[in-house]
Design an enzyme around this catalytic site. Sequence first.
Site, PDB file in Angstrom:
ATOM      1  N   ASP A 155      -1.698  -0.849   6.009  1.00 15.86           N
ATOM      2  CA  ASP A 155      -1.970  -0.443   7.383  1.00 15.86           C
ATOM      3  C   ASP A 155      -3.281  -0.087   7.748  1.00 15.86           C
ATOM      4  O   ASP A 155      -3.555   0.117   9.002  1.00 15.86           O
ATOM      5  CB  ASP A 155      -0.750   0.883   7.778  1.00 15.86           C
TER       6      ASP A 155
ATOM      7  N   ASP B 272       0.998  -1.082   0.079  1.00  9.35           N
ATOM      8  CA  ASP B 272      -0.167   0.145   0.007  1.00  9.35           C
ATOM      9  C   ASP B 272       0.918   1.087   0.070  1.00  9.35           C
ATOM     10  O   ASP B 272       2.085   1.270   0.267  1.00  9.35           O
ATOM     11  CB  ASP B 272      -0.970   0.003   1.289  1.00  9.35           C
TER      12      ASP B 272
ATOM     13  N   ASP C  66      -6.838  -1.991   3.868  1.00 12.56           N
ATOM     14  CA  ASP C  66      -6.100  -3.110   3.480  1.00 12.56           C
ATOM     15  C   ASP C  66      -6.481  -4.441   4.444  1.00 12.56           C
ATOM     16  O   ASP C  66      -5.878  -5.484   3.935  1.00 12.56           O
ATOM     17  CB  ASP C  66      -4.664  -2.814   4.104  1.00 12.56           C
TER      18      ASP C  66
END
Length: 606
Positions: free
Chosen positions: A497, A306, A501
Amino acid sequence: MALRRYPVVALTILVGLAVTVLLLSGADSAARWVASIFALAVAAHQSIGMVRDIMRGHWGIDILAVTAIVATVSVGEYIASLIVVLMLTGGAALEDYAAGRATKELTSLLERAPRTAHLENEDGSTTEVPIDTIEVGDALLVRPSEVVPVDGLLLSGAAIFDESALTGESLPVEHETGSPVPSGVLNGPSAVRIRATAREEDSQYSRIIALVREASGSRAPVVRLADRYAVPFTVFSLLLAAAAWYFSGDPSRFAEVLVVATPCPLLIAAPVAFLGGMSQSAKAGIIVKGAGTLEQLSRVKTAAFDKTGTLTGGEPTLEEIRSASLDPLELLALAASAEQYSSHVLAAAVVAEALDRGLSLETTDNATEHATHGVTALFADRRVLVGKQSFVAENATGVQATQIAAGQMAVYVGVDGEFAGTLIMRDPVRPEAPATLTALREMGVSEIVMLTGDAEATAQFIAKEVGITQVWAELLPEDKVRLVHELPQRQVMMVGDGVNDAPVLAASDVGIAMGAKGSTAASESADVVILHDDLAKVAEAVRLGRRTIRIAIQSIWIGIILSVGLMIVAATGKIPAVAGALSQEFVDLAAILNALRALSPGKKRR
Protein backbone atom coordinates in the site's frame (compact mmCIF):
# COMPACT_ATOMS: atom_id res chain seq x y z
CA MET A 1 -12.86 9.78 -29.56
CA ALA A 2 -13.48 6.04 -29.99
CA LEU A 3 -13.62 6.41 -33.80
CA ARG A 4 -10.23 8.13 -33.83
CA ARG A 5 -8.75 5.47 -31.60
CA TYR A 6 -10.15 2.55 -33.64
CA PRO A 7 -10.41 3.84 -37.23
CA VAL A 8 -10.51 0.38 -38.84
CA VAL A 9 -13.53 -0.57 -36.75
CA ALA A 10 -15.29 2.62 -37.78
CA LEU A 11 -14.34 2.09 -41.42
CA THR A 12 -15.59 -1.52 -41.33
CA ILE A 13 -18.96 -0.36 -40.05
CA LEU A 14 -19.16 2.30 -42.78
CA VAL A 15 -18.25 -0.24 -45.47
CA GLY A 16 -20.88 -2.60 -44.07
CA LEU A 17 -23.51 0.13 -44.31
CA ALA A 18 -22.42 0.97 -47.86
CA VAL A 19 -22.62 -2.70 -48.88
CA THR A 20 -26.10 -2.92 -47.35
CA VAL A 21 -27.25 0.12 -49.32
CA LEU A 22 -25.82 -1.34 -52.54
CA LEU A 23 -27.55 -4.67 -51.98
CA LEU A 24 -30.87 -2.98 -51.27
CA SER A 25 -30.53 -0.95 -54.47
CA GLY A 26 -29.83 -4.10 -56.49
CA ALA A 27 -26.13 -3.42 -57.13
CA ASP A 28 -24.99 -6.88 -56.01
CA SER A 29 -21.81 -6.85 -58.08
CA ALA A 30 -20.71 -3.47 -56.73
CA ALA A 31 -21.46 -4.63 -53.17
CA ARG A 32 -19.32 -7.73 -53.69
CA TRP A 33 -16.40 -5.71 -55.07
CA VAL A 34 -16.53 -3.09 -52.33
CA ALA A 35 -16.67 -5.69 -49.54
CA SER A 36 -14.05 -7.96 -51.10
CA ILE A 37 -11.54 -5.20 -51.84
CA PHE A 38 -11.92 -3.77 -48.35
CA ALA A 39 -11.61 -7.17 -46.66
CA LEU A 40 -8.52 -8.07 -48.68
CA ALA A 41 -6.99 -4.68 -47.91
CA VAL A 42 -7.48 -5.30 -44.19
CA ALA A 43 -6.04 -8.80 -44.61
CA ALA A 44 -3.00 -7.38 -46.42
CA HIS A 45 -2.47 -4.79 -43.70
CA GLN A 46 -2.88 -7.45 -41.03
CA SER A 47 -0.42 -9.68 -42.88
CA ILE A 48 2.36 -7.12 -42.44
CA GLY A 49 2.11 -7.31 -38.68
CA MET A 50 1.63 -11.07 -38.89
CA VAL A 51 4.86 -11.53 -40.85
CA ARG A 52 6.76 -9.36 -38.38
CA ASP A 53 5.44 -11.44 -35.50
CA ILE A 54 6.39 -14.68 -37.26
CA MET A 55 9.92 -13.36 -37.84
CA ARG A 56 10.13 -12.73 -34.10
CA GLY A 57 8.99 -16.29 -33.45
CA HIS A 58 5.45 -15.40 -32.38
CA TRP A 59 2.67 -17.34 -34.07
CA GLY A 60 -0.72 -16.01 -33.08
CA ILE A 61 -4.34 -15.59 -33.91
CA ASP A 62 -3.67 -13.21 -36.81
CA ILE A 63 -2.72 -16.18 -39.04
CA LEU A 64 -6.15 -17.70 -38.62
CA ALA A 65 -7.87 -14.34 -39.13
CA VAL A 66 -6.04 -13.57 -42.39
CA THR A 67 -6.66 -17.09 -43.68
CA ALA A 68 -10.37 -16.81 -42.89
CA ILE A 69 -10.69 -13.43 -44.64
CA VAL A 70 -8.97 -14.67 -47.81
CA ALA A 71 -11.02 -17.90 -47.80
CA THR A 72 -14.36 -16.15 -47.47
CA VAL A 73 -13.50 -13.68 -50.24
CA SER A 74 -12.27 -16.48 -52.49
CA VAL A 75 -15.61 -18.33 -52.32
CA GLY A 76 -17.62 -15.15 -52.81
CA GLU A 77 -18.85 -14.90 -49.23
CA TYR A 78 -18.05 -11.22 -48.99
CA ILE A 79 -20.61 -10.61 -46.22
CA ALA A 80 -18.87 -13.28 -44.17
CA SER A 81 -15.53 -11.61 -44.92
CA LEU A 82 -16.82 -8.32 -43.51
CA ILE A 83 -18.04 -10.13 -40.41
CA VAL A 84 -14.60 -11.67 -39.93
CA VAL A 85 -12.98 -8.24 -40.36
CA LEU A 86 -15.37 -6.72 -37.84
CA MET A 87 -14.68 -9.53 -35.39
CA LEU A 88 -10.95 -9.11 -35.90
CA THR A 89 -10.79 -5.35 -35.48
CA GLY A 90 -13.66 -5.13 -33.00
CA GLY A 91 -12.21 -7.92 -30.90
CA ALA A 92 -8.87 -6.14 -30.77
CA ALA A 93 -10.60 -2.90 -29.79
CA LEU A 94 -12.62 -4.67 -27.12
CA GLU A 95 -9.50 -6.38 -25.79
CA ASP A 96 -7.70 -3.04 -25.80
CA TYR A 97 -10.52 -1.45 -23.84
CA ALA A 98 -10.64 -4.33 -21.40
CA ALA A 99 -6.89 -4.20 -20.95
CA GLY A 100 -7.01 -0.56 -19.94
CA ARG A 101 -3.94 0.44 -21.92
CA ALA A 102 -4.76 4.12 -21.62
CA THR A 103 -3.34 4.32 -18.09
CA LYS A 104 -1.33 7.23 -16.79
CA GLU A 105 2.44 7.23 -17.10
CA LEU A 106 4.30 6.20 -14.01
CA THR A 107 6.20 9.46 -14.21
CA SER A 108 3.09 11.19 -12.89
CA LEU A 109 4.31 10.03 -9.48
CA LEU A 110 6.79 12.88 -9.64
CA GLU A 111 3.98 15.37 -10.15
CA ARG A 112 2.53 14.36 -6.80
CA ALA A 113 5.78 14.94 -4.98
CA PRO A 114 6.50 18.42 -3.56
CA ARG A 115 7.80 20.70 -6.31
CA THR A 116 9.03 23.54 -4.11
CA ALA A 117 11.08 23.92 -0.94
CA HIS A 118 11.57 26.67 1.63
CA LEU A 119 15.19 27.79 1.34
CA GLU A 120 16.64 29.64 4.35
CA ASN A 121 18.43 32.90 3.64
CA GLU A 122 21.36 34.30 5.60
CA ASP A 123 19.09 36.74 7.44
CA GLY A 124 16.85 33.91 8.67
CA SER A 125 14.03 34.51 6.21
CA THR A 126 12.87 31.84 3.76
CA THR A 127 12.33 31.84 0.02
CA GLU A 128 10.18 29.34 -1.85
CA VAL A 129 12.29 27.83 -4.63
CA PRO A 130 11.90 24.89 -7.07
CA ILE A 131 13.24 21.63 -5.67
CA ASP A 132 15.54 21.07 -8.61
CA THR A 133 17.52 24.18 -7.62
CA ILE A 134 18.39 22.81 -4.16
CA GLU A 135 22.08 22.10 -3.73
CA VAL A 136 23.86 19.95 -1.17
CA GLY A 137 24.46 22.01 1.97
CA ASP A 138 21.40 24.27 1.61
CA ALA A 139 19.39 24.87 4.79
CA LEU A 140 15.67 24.23 4.35
CA LEU A 141 12.60 24.84 6.47
CA VAL A 142 10.02 22.04 6.46
CA ARG A 143 6.69 23.22 7.83
CA PRO A 144 4.24 21.08 9.83
CA SER A 145 2.60 18.26 7.83
CA GLU A 146 4.81 18.93 4.79
CA VAL A 147 6.66 16.25 2.85
CA VAL A 148 10.43 16.46 3.18
CA PRO A 149 11.55 17.50 -0.32
CA VAL A 150 15.13 16.13 -0.43
CA ASP A 151 17.33 13.93 1.73
CA GLY A 152 18.89 15.89 4.58
CA LEU A 153 20.21 16.07 8.14
CA LEU A 154 18.01 17.36 10.95
CA LEU A 155 19.34 20.72 12.21
CA SER A 156 16.62 21.57 14.72
CA GLY A 157 15.75 19.65 17.90
CA ALA A 158 14.18 16.22 18.10
CA ALA A 159 11.25 15.86 15.74
CA ILE A 160 8.62 13.32 14.72
CA PHE A 161 8.16 12.09 11.15
CA ASP A 162 5.61 9.79 9.57
CA GLU A 163 7.72 7.36 7.54
CA SER A 164 4.91 4.93 6.71
CA ALA A 165 4.93 5.87 3.03
CA LEU A 166 8.57 4.82 2.69
CA THR A 167 9.21 2.14 5.30
CA GLY A 168 5.73 0.83 6.03
CA GLU A 169 6.13 1.61 9.74
CA SER A 170 2.76 2.86 10.96
CA LEU A 171 4.01 4.44 14.20
CA PRO A 172 5.70 7.87 14.08
CA VAL A 173 9.50 7.87 14.12
CA GLU A 174 11.49 10.28 16.26
CA HIS A 175 14.69 11.79 14.86
CA GLU A 176 17.33 13.45 16.97
CA THR A 177 19.40 16.47 15.93
CA GLY A 178 21.92 15.48 13.29
CA SER A 179 20.13 12.30 12.20
CA PRO A 180 19.39 11.73 8.50
CA VAL A 181 15.89 12.43 7.22
CA PRO A 182 14.92 10.87 3.86
CA SER A 183 12.85 12.66 1.25
CA GLY A 184 9.24 11.54 0.98
CA VAL A 185 8.55 11.32 4.72
CA LEU A 186 5.87 13.50 6.30
CA ASN A 187 6.89 16.05 8.91
CA GLY A 188 5.05 16.08 12.24
CA PRO A 189 3.30 18.94 14.06
CA SER A 190 6.33 21.22 14.40
CA ALA A 191 8.36 23.04 11.78
CA VAL A 192 11.91 21.69 11.43
CA ARG A 193 15.13 22.71 9.72
CA ILE A 194 17.21 20.32 7.65
CA ARG A 195 20.44 20.61 5.69
CA ALA A 196 20.24 19.03 2.22
CA THR A 197 22.58 16.08 1.74
CA ALA A 198 21.46 15.25 -1.81
CA ARG A 199 19.97 16.95 -4.82
CA GLU A 200 16.45 16.05 -5.90
CA GLU A 201 17.53 13.49 -8.50
CA ASP A 202 19.71 11.68 -5.95
CA SER A 203 17.17 11.61 -3.12
CA GLN A 204 15.18 8.66 -1.82
CA TYR A 205 11.87 9.48 -3.50
CA SER A 206 13.45 9.86 -6.92
CA ARG A 207 15.26 6.54 -6.51
CA ILE A 208 11.93 4.86 -5.80
CA ILE A 209 10.49 6.33 -9.01
CA ALA A 210 13.48 4.99 -10.93
CA LEU A 211 12.93 1.55 -9.42
CA VAL A 212 9.27 1.60 -10.50
CA ARG A 213 10.23 2.47 -14.07
CA GLU A 214 12.92 -0.18 -14.21
CA ALA A 215 10.70 -2.86 -12.74
CA SER A 216 7.83 -2.03 -15.10
CA GLY A 217 10.10 -2.19 -18.12
CA SER A 218 11.54 -5.57 -17.09
CA ARG A 219 8.24 -7.41 -17.33
CA ALA A 220 7.80 -10.00 -20.06
CA PRO A 221 4.83 -9.36 -22.37
CA VAL A 222 1.70 -11.39 -21.71
CA VAL A 223 0.70 -13.74 -24.53
CA ARG A 224 -2.97 -13.42 -25.40
CA LEU A 225 -5.03 -16.40 -24.29
CA ALA A 226 -6.54 -17.03 -27.73
CA ASP A 227 -3.09 -17.10 -29.38
CA ARG A 228 -2.35 -20.43 -27.70
CA TYR A 229 -5.25 -22.04 -29.51
CA ALA A 230 -4.97 -20.20 -32.81
CA VAL A 231 -1.95 -22.00 -34.30
CA PRO A 232 -3.06 -25.63 -33.73
CA PHE A 233 -6.61 -24.73 -34.79
CA THR A 234 -5.32 -23.06 -37.97
CA VAL A 235 -3.04 -25.98 -38.80
CA PHE A 236 -5.86 -28.46 -38.26
CA SER A 237 -8.25 -26.38 -40.40
CA LEU A 238 -5.79 -26.11 -43.28
CA LEU A 239 -4.90 -29.81 -43.15
CA LEU A 240 -8.56 -30.83 -43.09
CA ALA A 241 -9.40 -28.44 -45.95
CA ALA A 242 -6.47 -29.73 -48.00
CA ALA A 243 -7.46 -33.32 -47.30
CA ALA A 244 -11.06 -32.62 -48.39
CA TRP A 245 -9.78 -31.08 -51.63
CA TYR A 246 -7.32 -33.94 -52.25
CA PHE A 247 -9.76 -36.80 -51.72
CA SER A 248 -12.71 -35.14 -53.46
CA GLY A 249 -10.76 -33.56 -56.28
CA ASP A 250 -12.98 -30.50 -55.87
CA PRO A 251 -11.10 -27.26 -54.96
CA SER A 252 -14.32 -25.71 -53.64
CA ARG A 253 -14.15 -28.16 -50.74
CA PHE A 254 -11.06 -26.33 -49.50
CA ALA A 255 -12.97 -23.04 -49.31
CA GLU A 256 -16.10 -24.67 -47.87
CA VAL A 257 -14.12 -26.10 -44.96
CA LEU A 258 -12.35 -22.81 -44.25
CA VAL A 259 -15.62 -20.87 -44.32
CA VAL A 260 -16.79 -22.71 -41.22
CA ALA A 261 -13.35 -22.34 -39.66
CA THR A 262 -13.62 -18.59 -39.13
CA PRO A 263 -11.83 -17.46 -35.97
CA CYS A 264 -14.64 -15.40 -34.49
CA PRO A 265 -14.96 -17.50 -31.30
CA LEU A 266 -11.25 -17.08 -30.69
CA LEU A 267 -11.27 -13.40 -31.61
CA ILE A 268 -14.23 -12.30 -29.55
CA ALA A 269 -15.05 -14.89 -26.87
CA ALA A 270 -11.96 -14.29 -24.73
CA PRO A 271 -12.20 -10.46 -24.83
CA VAL A 272 -15.91 -10.64 -23.95
CA ALA A 273 -15.14 -12.90 -20.99
CA PHE A 274 -12.31 -10.59 -19.92
CA LEU A 275 -14.57 -7.57 -20.12
CA GLY A 276 -17.17 -9.38 -18.04
CA GLY A 277 -14.58 -10.34 -15.45
CA MET A 278 -13.26 -6.79 -15.23
CA SER A 279 -16.81 -5.47 -14.92
CA GLN A 280 -17.51 -7.82 -12.02
CA SER A 281 -14.23 -6.85 -10.39
CA ALA A 282 -15.11 -3.17 -10.63
CA LYS A 283 -18.50 -3.82 -9.02
CA ALA A 284 -16.66 -5.50 -6.16
CA GLY A 285 -14.39 -2.48 -5.70
CA ILE A 286 -11.46 -4.14 -7.47
CA ILE A 287 -9.97 -2.23 -10.40
CA VAL A 288 -8.12 -4.58 -12.75
CA LYS A 289 -6.02 -2.54 -15.15
CA GLY A 290 -5.42 -5.16 -17.83
CA ALA A 291 -7.14 -8.17 -19.37
CA GLY A 292 -3.83 -10.01 -19.14
CA THR A 293 -3.86 -9.36 -15.39
CA LEU A 294 -6.94 -11.57 -15.01
CA GLU A 295 -5.01 -14.42 -16.57
CA GLN A 296 -2.02 -13.72 -14.34
CA LEU A 297 -4.31 -13.76 -11.30
CA SER A 298 -5.68 -17.14 -12.34
CA ARG A 299 -2.16 -18.62 -12.29
CA VAL A 300 -0.86 -17.13 -9.04
CA LYS A 301 1.16 -19.64 -7.00
CA THR A 302 2.92 -17.29 -4.56
CA ALA A 303 1.42 -14.38 -2.63
CA ALA A 304 3.71 -11.84 -0.94
CA PHE A 305 2.28 -9.33 1.53
CA ASP A 306 3.56 -6.12 3.04
CA LYS A 307 2.72 -5.77 6.75
CA THR A 308 1.70 -2.26 7.73
CA GLY A 309 -1.51 -1.08 6.09
CA THR A 310 -1.86 -4.42 4.30
CA LEU A 311 -1.99 -7.27 6.81
CA THR A 312 -2.51 -4.69 9.55
CA GLY A 313 -4.90 -1.75 9.52
CA GLY A 314 -2.19 0.93 9.60
CA GLU A 315 -3.86 2.70 12.52
CA PRO A 316 -2.70 2.20 16.14
CA THR A 317 -5.32 1.02 18.61
CA LEU A 318 -5.44 0.58 22.36
CA GLU A 319 -4.90 -3.07 23.22
CA GLU A 320 -4.60 -3.12 27.00
CA ILE A 321 -4.85 -0.87 30.07
CA ARG A 322 -2.32 -1.68 32.80
CA SER A 323 -3.23 0.41 35.82
CA ALA A 324 -0.88 0.75 38.80
CA SER A 325 -3.31 2.40 41.21
CA LEU A 326 -6.46 3.72 39.55
CA ASP A 327 -9.49 2.04 38.08
CA PRO A 328 -8.56 1.16 34.44
CA LEU A 329 -11.39 3.22 32.95
CA GLU A 330 -10.48 6.18 35.16
CA LEU A 331 -6.89 5.89 33.97
CA LEU A 332 -8.03 5.83 30.34
CA ALA A 333 -10.34 8.83 30.86
CA LEU A 334 -7.57 10.92 32.44
CA ALA A 335 -5.05 9.94 29.78
CA ALA A 336 -7.50 10.71 26.97
CA SER A 337 -8.39 14.07 28.56
CA ALA A 338 -4.72 15.05 28.39
CA GLU A 339 -4.16 13.51 24.96
CA GLN A 340 -6.82 15.82 23.51
CA TYR A 341 -4.11 18.47 23.53
CA SER A 342 -1.52 16.36 21.70
CA SER A 343 -1.10 16.04 17.93
CA HIS A 344 0.60 12.64 18.20
CA VAL A 345 -1.00 9.80 16.24
CA LEU A 346 -1.09 7.65 19.39
CA ALA A 347 -2.97 10.43 21.20
CA ALA A 348 -5.75 10.30 18.62
CA ALA A 349 -6.06 6.55 19.16
CA VAL A 350 -6.30 6.97 22.95
CA VAL A 351 -8.97 9.66 22.64
CA ALA A 352 -10.96 7.59 20.12
CA GLU A 353 -10.89 4.56 22.43
CA ALA A 354 -12.10 6.57 25.40
CA LEU A 355 -14.96 8.08 23.43
CA ASP A 356 -15.92 4.69 22.03
CA ARG A 357 -16.24 3.43 25.62
CA GLY A 358 -18.54 6.33 26.48
CA LEU A 359 -16.12 8.03 28.86
CA SER A 360 -16.41 11.76 29.61
CA LEU A 361 -13.27 13.80 28.96
CA GLU A 362 -12.23 16.78 31.03
CA THR A 363 -11.10 20.05 29.44
CA THR A 364 -8.55 22.62 30.52
CA ASP A 365 -6.83 25.80 29.43
CA ASN A 366 -3.60 24.63 31.02
CA ALA A 367 -2.12 21.93 28.77
CA THR A 368 1.31 21.76 27.18
CA GLU A 369 2.60 19.38 24.53
CA HIS A 370 6.28 18.53 24.79
CA ALA A 371 7.22 17.67 21.20
CA THR A 372 8.26 14.03 20.74
CA HIS A 373 7.97 13.35 24.49
CA GLY A 374 4.42 13.74 25.76
CA VAL A 375 1.79 16.10 27.11
CA THR A 376 1.09 17.72 30.48
CA ALA A 377 -2.41 18.80 31.44
CA LEU A 378 -3.61 20.44 34.67
CA PHE A 379 -7.27 19.88 35.39
CA ALA A 380 -9.35 21.19 38.33
CA ASP A 381 -7.91 18.79 40.86
CA ARG A 382 -5.34 16.66 39.03
CA ARG A 383 -2.11 17.01 37.05
CA VAL A 384 -1.81 14.40 34.31
CA LEU A 385 1.31 13.39 32.38
CA VAL A 386 1.10 11.15 29.28
CA GLY A 387 3.98 10.11 27.05
CA LYS A 388 7.27 8.25 26.97
CA GLN A 389 8.63 6.42 29.98
CA SER A 390 11.56 8.85 30.35
CA PHE A 391 9.26 11.88 30.17
CA VAL A 392 6.86 10.59 32.80
CA ALA A 393 9.74 9.37 35.03
CA GLU A 394 11.20 12.88 35.12
CA ASN A 395 7.96 14.25 36.56
CA ALA A 396 6.49 11.34 38.54
CA THR A 397 7.74 8.75 41.02
CA GLY A 398 7.48 4.97 40.90
CA VAL A 399 7.65 4.64 37.11
CA GLN A 400 8.40 1.04 36.11
CA ALA A 401 9.13 -0.31 32.65
CA THR A 402 6.30 -2.47 31.41
CA GLN A 403 6.85 -5.64 29.43
CA ILE A 404 5.51 -5.46 25.89
CA ALA A 405 5.33 -7.99 23.08
CA ALA A 406 6.65 -7.49 19.60
CA GLY A 407 4.55 -5.00 17.72
CA GLN A 408 3.35 -3.24 20.86
CA MET A 409 4.10 0.23 22.19
CA ALA A 410 3.59 1.52 25.74
CA VAL A 411 2.20 4.95 26.61
CA TYR A 412 3.04 5.88 30.21
CA VAL A 413 0.68 7.87 32.46
CA GLY A 414 1.44 9.83 35.61
CA VAL A 415 -1.20 11.41 37.89
CA ASP A 416 -0.39 13.97 40.60
CA GLY A 417 3.30 13.18 40.51
CA GLU A 418 2.94 9.40 40.78
CA PHE A 419 3.08 6.63 38.19
CA ALA A 420 -0.50 5.59 37.36
CA GLY A 421 -0.06 2.94 34.67
CA THR A 422 0.46 2.29 30.98
CA LEU A 423 -1.67 2.02 27.88
CA ILE A 424 -0.53 -0.74 25.51
CA MET A 425 -0.96 0.18 21.83
CA ARG A 426 -0.77 -1.96 18.73
CA ASP A 427 -1.33 -1.74 14.99
CA PRO A 428 -3.70 -4.73 14.88
CA VAL A 429 -4.01 -7.40 12.27
CA ARG A 430 -6.94 -6.90 9.93
CA PRO A 431 -9.72 -9.20 11.14
CA GLU A 432 -10.18 -10.57 7.63
CA ALA A 433 -6.47 -11.33 7.12
CA PRO A 434 -6.34 -14.96 8.34
CA ALA A 435 -9.46 -15.92 6.39
CA THR A 436 -8.08 -14.22 3.28
CA LEU A 437 -4.86 -16.23 3.42
CA THR A 438 -6.84 -19.42 4.01
CA ALA A 439 -9.00 -18.68 0.96
CA LEU A 440 -5.90 -18.11 -1.17
CA ARG A 441 -4.44 -21.45 -0.10
CA GLU A 442 -7.73 -23.18 -0.94
CA MET A 443 -7.56 -21.68 -4.44
CA GLY A 444 -4.11 -23.13 -5.05
CA VAL A 445 -1.75 -20.39 -3.83
CA SER A 446 0.89 -22.71 -2.40
CA GLU A 447 3.34 -20.19 -0.92
CA ILE A 448 2.52 -17.08 1.16
CA VAL A 449 5.31 -14.81 2.44
CA MET A 450 5.74 -11.44 4.13
CA LEU A 451 8.05 -8.71 2.81
CA THR A 452 8.21 -5.68 5.10
CA GLY A 453 10.40 -2.80 6.16
CA ASP A 454 9.32 -3.21 9.78
CA ALA A 455 11.43 -4.61 12.60
CA GLU A 456 12.02 -8.36 12.66
CA ALA A 457 10.28 -8.97 16.00
CA THR A 458 7.15 -7.07 15.00
CA ALA A 459 7.01 -8.75 11.59
CA GLN A 460 7.38 -12.23 13.10
CA PHE A 461 4.64 -11.52 15.62
CA ILE A 462 2.16 -10.39 12.96
CA ALA A 463 3.15 -13.27 10.67
CA LYS A 464 2.39 -15.77 13.43
CA GLU A 465 -1.05 -14.22 13.96
CA VAL A 466 -2.05 -14.58 10.31
CA GLY A 467 -0.33 -17.91 9.65
CA ILE A 468 2.69 -16.88 7.56
CA THR A 469 5.90 -18.83 8.13
CA GLN A 470 8.27 -17.14 5.68
CA VAL A 471 9.16 -13.59 6.70
CA TRP A 472 11.70 -11.09 5.41
CA ALA A 473 11.85 -7.94 7.55
CA GLU A 474 13.75 -4.62 7.69
CA LEU A 475 13.80 -4.46 3.89
CA LEU A 476 14.48 -1.52 1.61
CA PRO A 477 12.39 -1.14 -1.57
CA GLU A 478 15.19 -2.62 -3.70
CA ASP A 479 15.41 -5.61 -1.35
CA LYS A 480 11.74 -6.36 -1.92
CA VAL A 481 12.22 -6.24 -5.71
CA ARG A 482 15.15 -8.63 -5.50
CA LEU A 483 13.31 -11.11 -3.29
CA VAL A 484 10.22 -11.11 -5.51
CA HIS A 485 12.39 -11.96 -8.50
CA GLU A 486 13.98 -14.80 -6.52
CA LEU A 487 10.74 -16.44 -5.35
CA PRO A 488 10.63 -19.84 -7.11
CA GLN A 489 6.88 -20.48 -7.40
CA ARG A 490 5.50 -18.35 -10.25
CA GLN A 491 3.26 -16.43 -10.79
CA VAL A 492 4.02 -14.09 -7.88
CA MET A 493 1.38 -11.70 -6.54
CA MET A 494 2.53 -8.83 -4.31
CA VAL A 495 0.11 -6.91 -2.08
CA GLY A 496 1.11 -3.55 -0.59
CA ASP A 497 0.00 0.00 0.00
CA GLY A 498 2.86 2.48 0.51
CA VAL A 499 5.26 4.41 -1.70
CA ASN A 500 7.93 1.94 -0.63
CA ASP A 501 5.84 -0.85 -2.19
CA ALA A 502 5.56 0.81 -5.61
CA PRO A 503 8.74 -0.76 -7.08
CA VAL A 504 7.93 -4.29 -5.93
CA LEU A 505 4.31 -3.98 -7.11
CA ALA A 506 5.63 -3.06 -10.55
CA ALA A 507 8.22 -5.85 -10.50
CA SER A 508 5.89 -8.68 -9.46
CA ASP A 509 3.84 -10.70 -11.92
CA VAL A 510 0.70 -9.21 -10.36
CA GLY A 511 0.87 -6.15 -8.13
CA ILE A 512 -2.14 -5.41 -5.92
CA ALA A 513 -2.39 -2.06 -4.14
CA MET A 514 -4.62 -1.41 -1.15
CA GLY A 515 -5.76 1.88 -2.62
CA ALA A 516 -8.33 2.99 -0.03
CA LYS A 517 -5.65 4.33 2.30
CA GLY A 518 -2.54 3.57 0.28
CA SER A 519 -0.32 5.89 -1.69
CA THR A 520 -0.85 7.05 -5.26
CA ALA A 521 2.57 5.60 -6.09
CA ALA A 522 1.44 2.11 -5.11
CA SER A 523 -1.88 2.45 -6.94
CA GLU A 524 -0.31 3.62 -10.20
CA SER A 525 2.41 0.98 -10.32
CA ALA A 526 0.03 -1.88 -9.43
CA ASP A 527 -1.97 -4.04 -11.83
CA VAL A 528 -4.91 -4.25 -9.44
CA VAL A 529 -6.19 -1.58 -7.05
CA ILE A 530 -8.46 -2.45 -4.11
CA LEU A 531 -10.74 0.55 -3.64
CA HIS A 532 -12.21 -0.58 -0.32
CA ASP A 533 -10.19 -1.03 2.85
CA ASP A 534 -10.80 -4.78 2.82
CA LEU A 535 -8.02 -7.35 2.44
CA ALA A 536 -10.59 -10.02 1.55
CA LYS A 537 -10.85 -8.33 -1.85
CA VAL A 538 -7.43 -9.80 -2.68
CA ALA A 539 -8.83 -13.33 -2.51
CA GLU A 540 -11.91 -12.11 -4.41
CA ALA A 541 -9.66 -10.77 -7.17
CA VAL A 542 -7.94 -14.14 -7.52
CA ARG A 543 -11.32 -15.91 -7.55
CA LEU A 544 -12.66 -13.63 -10.28
CA GLY A 545 -9.47 -14.07 -12.29
CA ARG A 546 -9.74 -17.85 -12.12
CA ARG A 547 -13.44 -17.79 -12.99
CA THR A 548 -12.96 -15.39 -15.91
CA ILE A 549 -10.22 -17.51 -17.46
CA ARG A 550 -12.24 -20.68 -16.94
CA ILE A 551 -15.20 -19.13 -18.78
CA ALA A 552 -12.94 -17.75 -21.53
CA ILE A 553 -11.36 -21.16 -22.12
CA GLN A 554 -14.77 -22.85 -22.07
CA SER A 555 -16.04 -20.36 -24.65
CA ILE A 556 -13.02 -20.93 -26.87
CA TRP A 557 -13.46 -24.70 -26.70
CA ILE A 558 -17.18 -24.42 -27.44
CA GLY A 559 -16.26 -22.51 -30.61
CA ILE A 560 -13.50 -24.92 -31.54
CA ILE A 561 -15.54 -28.09 -30.99
CA LEU A 562 -18.57 -26.80 -32.89
CA SER A 563 -16.35 -25.47 -35.69
CA VAL A 564 -14.49 -28.77 -35.99
CA GLY A 565 -17.82 -30.60 -36.21
CA LEU A 566 -18.97 -28.27 -39.00
CA MET A 567 -15.63 -28.57 -40.78
CA ILE A 568 -15.85 -32.37 -40.79
CA VAL A 569 -19.36 -32.18 -42.26
CA ALA A 570 -18.23 -29.54 -44.79
CA ALA A 571 -15.34 -31.78 -45.83
CA THR A 572 -17.90 -34.32 -47.05
CA GLY A 573 -19.56 -31.69 -49.21
CA LYS A 574 -22.77 -31.61 -47.16
CA ILE A 575 -22.55 -27.89 -46.28
CA PRO A 576 -22.43 -25.30 -49.09
CA ALA A 577 -20.38 -22.17 -48.51
CA VAL A 578 -23.39 -19.95 -47.84
CA ALA A 579 -24.90 -22.40 -45.37
CA GLY A 580 -21.50 -22.80 -43.77
CA ALA A 581 -21.13 -19.06 -43.27
CA LEU A 582 -24.59 -18.88 -41.69
CA SER A 583 -24.00 -21.90 -39.46
CA GLN A 584 -20.75 -20.40 -38.29
CA GLU A 585 -22.68 -17.45 -36.92
CA PHE A 586 -24.49 -19.84 -34.57
CA VAL A 587 -21.10 -21.09 -33.41
CA ASP A 588 -20.05 -17.50 -32.75
CA LEU A 589 -23.29 -16.85 -30.87
CA ALA A 590 -22.86 -19.94 -28.68
CA ALA A 591 -19.28 -18.97 -27.78
CA ILE A 592 -20.19 -15.35 -27.04
CA LEU A 593 -23.26 -16.25 -24.96
CA ASN A 594 -21.13 -18.54 -22.84
CA ALA A 595 -18.49 -15.81 -22.48
CA LEU A 596 -21.18 -13.42 -21.26
CA ARG A 597 -21.54 -15.58 -18.16
CA ALA A 598 -18.48 -13.70 -16.88
CA LEU A 599 -20.78 -10.70 -16.38
CA SER A 600 -22.40 -12.53 -13.46
CA PRO A 601 -20.64 -12.66 -10.09
CA GLY A 602 -20.62 -16.43 -9.87
CA LYS A 603 -20.51 -18.40 -6.63
CA LYS A 604 -18.43 -16.67 -3.98
CA ARG A 605 -16.36 -18.51 -1.41
CA ARG A 606 -17.56 -18.26 2.17
